[in-house]
Design an enzyme around this catalytic site. Sequence first.
Site, PDB file in Angstrom:
ATOM      1  CG  ASP A  20      -1.660  -1.265   1.467  1.00 52.45           C
ATOM      2  OD1 ASP A  20      -1.936  -1.979   0.491  1.00 52.45           O
ATOM      3  OD2 ASP A  20      -1.940  -1.564   2.641  1.00 52.45           O
ATOM      4  CD  GLU A 190      -8.742  -3.287  -1.174  1.00 51.12           C
ATOM      5  OE1 GLU A 190      -9.531  -3.488  -0.217  1.00 51.12           O
ATOM      6  OE2 GLU A 190      -7.762  -4.009  -1.414  1.00 51.12           O
TER       7      GLU A 190
END
Length: 309
Positions: A20, A190
């Site tokens: 991420d 997401e």
Amino acid sequence: MNEERINQSGNPLFPGWYADPEARIFQDRYWIYPTYSAPYEMQTFFDAFYSTDLTEWTKAERILKMEDITWASKALWAPSPVERNGKFYYYFAANDIQSDDELGGIGVAVADQPEGPFRDAIGKPLIDRFHFGAQPIDPHVFLDDDGCAYLYYGGWGHCNVAKLSEDMVHLDTFADGTMFKEITPEHYIEGPCMFKRHGVYYFMWSEGGWTGPDYSVAYAMSDSPVGPFQRVGKILQQDPDIATGAGHHGFLQIPDSDEWYIVYHRRPLSETDANHRVVCMDRMLFEEDGRIQPVQMTHEGVAARPLRR
């Protein structure tokens, strides 16, 4: 080893399981702020990495720790920092809440330097409820040219945008009096990300399941930071010769240029553990009409690119 290889970053950029990544330029350095990729109960801290040329990276350890966040109990992930008013603000997800009855969501920390130490800015989550079905995770902050600050976030197939106040630790309202707007494009899962190029807003996100090989990145283009966002297509996905599970990314633009890089995580072909993810970087190129070309993942990474001081 030849000179060309020495002057390239290689992928992954640095050792360890991380995911991420959000990328920024602070104080004449490139910075990458990732999730420490481990089971939720072990995600109790954040590290960061910095470089002056994209090839040699130094770790700044434990820039924010769970024990410094009174309301967090597990699963720190998906940080997004921004510099404003001489401070560094750091947005993150914690606790992986599954309903409004649980404590957690998106928090905000602040520091005087990009390497921290960061401290919880408000002593509670900034967003702690499900609005329009969006799980409060995966924050991404975007500062527009006019000074407006936007916070994009959301899991469970829904994405919202909110405005941040001038102090960056509270939410503001839009002109119509609302605080949250749903902007979910087709196939969104997401990992939202936003940048602006030549007056066009590029909204990007991750598709597929993060634990599997089909995790990928798609994007939309708009003339507004709040959309509407019509999906254009995928630009990053698995390559059977390189890696699987490529997604949840950030980006870098070299100052005063049209040179762009995508920073993302992927799973090496030899790994099956969901948490075995590494941070990589490759060039992000554009067509003449502004569309993003499909990203070619590499083992070589990117060439050295010293920042001009």
